[in-house]
Design an enzyme around this catalytic site. Structure first.
Site, PDB file in Angstrom:
ATOM      1  N   HIS A  50       0.817  -1.211   0.000  1.00  0.00           N
ATOM      2  CA  HIS A  50       0.000   0.000   0.000  1.00  0.00           C
ATOM      3  C   HIS A  50       0.856   1.269   0.000  1.00  0.00           C
ATOM      4  O   HIS A  50       2.018   1.210  -0.409  1.00  0.00           O
ATOM      5  CB  HIS A  50      -1.016  -0.044   1.135  1.00  0.00           C
ATOM      6  CG  HIS A  50      -1.793  -1.328   1.142  1.00  0.00           C
ATOM      7  ND1 HIS A  50      -2.760  -1.622   0.208  1.00  0.00           N
ATOM      8  CD2 HIS A  50      -1.695  -2.432   1.937  1.00  0.00           C
ATOM      9  CE1 HIS A  50      -3.253  -2.833   0.424  1.00  0.00           C
ATOM     10  NE2 HIS A  50      -2.619  -3.362   1.469  1.00  0.00           N
ATOM     11  N   GLU A  86      -2.455   0.197   7.876  1.00  0.00           N
ATOM     12  CA  GLU A  86      -1.579  -0.897   7.465  1.00  0.00           C
ATOM     13  C   GLU A  86      -0.327  -0.396   6.765  1.00  0.00           C
ATOM     14  O   GLU A  86       0.762  -0.943   6.972  1.00  0.00           O
ATOM     15  CB  GLU A  86      -2.338  -1.848   6.534  1.00  0.00           C
ATOM     16  CG  GLU A  86      -1.486  -3.011   6.050  1.00  0.00           C
ATOM     17  CD  GLU A  86      -2.138  -3.811   4.940  1.00  0.00           C
ATOM     18  OE1 GLU A  86      -1.428  -4.622   4.308  1.00  0.00           O
ATOM     19  OE2 GLU A  86      -3.339  -3.620   4.676  1.00  0.00           O
ATOM     20  N   HIS A 141       2.558  -7.343   4.151  1.00  0.00           N
ATOM     21  CA  HIS A 141       1.191  -6.875   4.366  1.00  0.00           C
ATOM     22  C   HIS A 141       0.694  -7.308   5.743  1.00  0.00           C
ATOM     23  O   HIS A 141       1.311  -8.122   6.422  1.00  0.00           O
ATOM     24  CB  HIS A 141       0.249  -7.462   3.313  1.00  0.00           C
ATOM     25  CG  HIS A 141       0.441  -6.911   1.938  1.00  0.00           C
ATOM     26  ND1 HIS A 141      -0.378  -5.955   1.396  1.00  0.00           N
ATOM     27  CD2 HIS A 141       1.375  -7.186   0.991  1.00  0.00           C
ATOM     28  CE1 HIS A 141       0.037  -5.666   0.167  1.00  0.00           C
ATOM     29  NE2 HIS A 141       1.093  -6.405  -0.106  1.00  0.00           N
ATOM     30  N   GLU A 226       1.201 -12.061   5.005  1.00  0.00           N
ATOM     31  CA  GLU A 226       0.201 -11.338   5.793  1.00  0.00           C
ATOM     32  C   GLU A 226       0.577 -11.564   7.253  1.00  0.00           C
ATOM     33  O   GLU A 226       0.415 -12.653   7.792  1.00  0.00           O
ATOM     34  CB  GLU A 226      -1.200 -11.882   5.503  1.00  0.00           C
ATOM     35  CG  GLU A 226      -1.681 -11.671   4.080  1.00  0.00           C
ATOM     36  CD  GLU A 226      -2.230 -10.258   3.830  1.00  0.00           C
ATOM     37  OE1 GLU A 226      -2.102  -9.397   4.721  1.00  0.00           O
ATOM     38  OE2 GLU A 226      -2.780 -10.031   2.737  1.00  0.00           O
TER      39      GLU A 226
END
Length: 361
Positions: A50, A86, A141, A226
Site C-alpha cells: 500500500h 496498514e 502486508h 500477511e
C-alpha cells in the site's frame, strides 16, 4: 527509541559480544558471529504494501491482473482496531528488514521510498520486482477480517498463487523458488512463536489464491506475507508496537536468509540451541526453538508445520537467537545497550544499525 535501535541491540545480544548487559544469560557458545558480507552478491526486493495518503492517484484504475483480466490499481489497506493504518505498519517492518539485510551485505531495493507518498499500482510493483533481478522479492502486508473487533480470527499466513500462471516466467518463478521461499518464511514465523491463521482456508500457514495480481505478474521468486489480522486485538497489538514490529522483522529477515543461503556446508558451525535470557523475574520462554536436524521436504517448499526445517544457515540461527531477548526485555529493556562506545565492539551485523541510530539523535 525506534525499533531499528532494538534490532541493533538484539543483534549485539544474539552475537554474544556484550558481556555487561545486566541480568542476562550469555548466549550459547556455539552461536555464530557475523562478518557483514554473508549476503554479498544477493539482491532482495522489499514491497511494503500500500502507500501513504499524500498522493492523487486513482486507486480504482484497472490494471493487468496477470490472468487475462483486470483489477483495481491499488487499495488503501486495512486499519487496525486501534486505528493504525496498514501502510505504516508495513513500512516500519520493511525498514527494519532492509536495515538488517543491508548490514549483512545484501543489496535491497524497495517499491516505495517513504510512508507518505505513492508506491505504484500492483502491476507497477510486480514489474519493479521483476526488473530488479532480485534473488527473492517479499511483499509485506497485514490482513483484516472486519471493520470491528474480531477476537476469533487470528494469525499470520503466506499467500501463494494458484498454479499454473499464464505467464511462463512467472509460473516458473512462483512454482519453484516462490513456493520454497514461502514455506521457509512460514517455518521462520512458526519458530518465532507466531500462530498460523485460523481463517480464510489457510492450511498450515499457507493460503492459495488466484485473485492476487502480484505473484501472477512477478518473474522472480515472491513471498507474500500477511503478518496478522488487524481486526484481532492481540494481533493488532503486535502489529502496532515497536516490540511486535521487531519480532515480525526478525521472522521475515530469517526466512529470507534461509532461502538465500540454503543449507550450510559441513564445515559450518553446529546448530545452537536457542537460549532464553533470564532476569530476576521469570522470563517468558520462546514458544518454539530450532534444534532439530534439517529435513529435505522443507528445503524444497513442500514441508509441513512441525517438520524440522531444512536449508538453515548458521546466520539464520543467529537471528533466531535474538527473538527470546526481544520477547523478554522488549524494546525499552534493550535501550541501555545503544551507546556510542559499543560501535567498535559489536558484530558487523549490529554496527550499521547502531551508527544509523546515533546519527539520528
Amino acid at each position: 527509541m525506534s525499533a531499528t535501535t532494538a534490532l541493533m541491540c538484539a543483534g549485539i545480544l544474539g552475537a554474544g559480544l556484550i558481556g555487561a548487559a545486566p541480568a542476562t544469560a550469555a548466549p550459547s557458545a556455539t552461536t555464530p558471529s557475523t562478518t557483514g558480507n554473508e549476503l554479498s552478491g544477493k539482491t532482495v526486493f522489499l514491497d511494503p504494501g500500500h502507500q501513504g495518503t499524500a498522493h492523487s492517484q486513482n486507486l480504482q484504475r484497472q490494471v493487468d491482473d496477470g490472468r487475462g483480466g483486470t483489477k483495481d490499481c491499488q487499495t488503501t489497506g486495512m486499519t487496525t482496531v486501534d486505528g493504525v493504518p496498514e501502510h505504516t505498519i508495513n513500512w516500519k517492518v520493511s525498514e527494519l528488514v532492509r536495515s538488517s539485510l543491508e548490514s549483512l551485505g545484501a543489496t535491497v531495493k524497495t517499491s516505495r521510498a517513504d510512508d507518505s507518498g505513492w508506491g505504484g499500482c500492483v502491476d507497477d510493483r510486480a514489474r519493479a520486482a521483476s526488473e530488479s533481478g532480485a534473488d527473492v522479492a517479499v511483499s509485506i502486508h497485514a490482513d483484516s477480517t472486519s471493520t470491528a473487533t474480531d477476537a476469533d480470527k487470528h494469525g499470520f499466513h503466506l499467500i501463494v498463487p494458484t498454479l499454473p500462471i499464464p505467464n511462463a516466467a512467472a509460473d516458473a518463478a512462483q512454482s519453484e523458488g516462490g513456493r520454497s521461499a514461502s514455506t521457509l518464511m512460514r517455518d521462520s514465523y512458526v519458530r518465532a512463536g507466531f500462530e498460523p491463521a485460523n481463517y480464510a482456508g489457510v492450511d498450515e500457514g499457507i493460503q492459495e489464491r488466484s485473485d492476487v495480481a502480484g505473484p501472477a505478474l512477478t518473474t522472480v521468486p515472491l513471498v507474500f506475507v500477511e503478518m496478522g489480522n488487524g481486526s484481532n486485538p492481540d494481533d493488532a497489538a503486535l502489529l502496532e508496537g515497536a516490540d511486535g514490529q521487531l519480532k515480525h522483522a526478525i521472522a521475515i529477515s530469517t526466512g529470507i536468509i534461509d532461502y538465500l543461503l540454503g543449507a550450510e556446508t559441513a564445515s559450518a558451525p553446529a546448530a545452537a540451541t536457542t537460549t532464553t535470557p533470564t532476569t530476576t523475574a521469570a522470563a517468558p520462554a520462546a514458544k518454539m526453538t530450532d534444534t532439530a536436524a534439517p529435513s529435505e521436504s522443507s528445503a524444497t517448499g513442500t514441508g509441513s508445520i512441525g517438520a524440522p526445517t531444512a536449508g538453515r544457515s548458521a546466520l539464520s540461527r543467529l537471528l533466531d537467537s535474538v527473538s527470546p531477548y526481544v520477547q523478554t526485555f522488549g524494546v525499552d529493556g534493550l535501550k541501555g545497550l545503544a551507546t556510542p562506545e559499543n560501535v567498535s565492539s559489536v558484530s558487523t551485523f549490529a554496527q550499521g544499525l547502531l551508527k544509523q541510530i546515533l546519527a539520528a539523535r
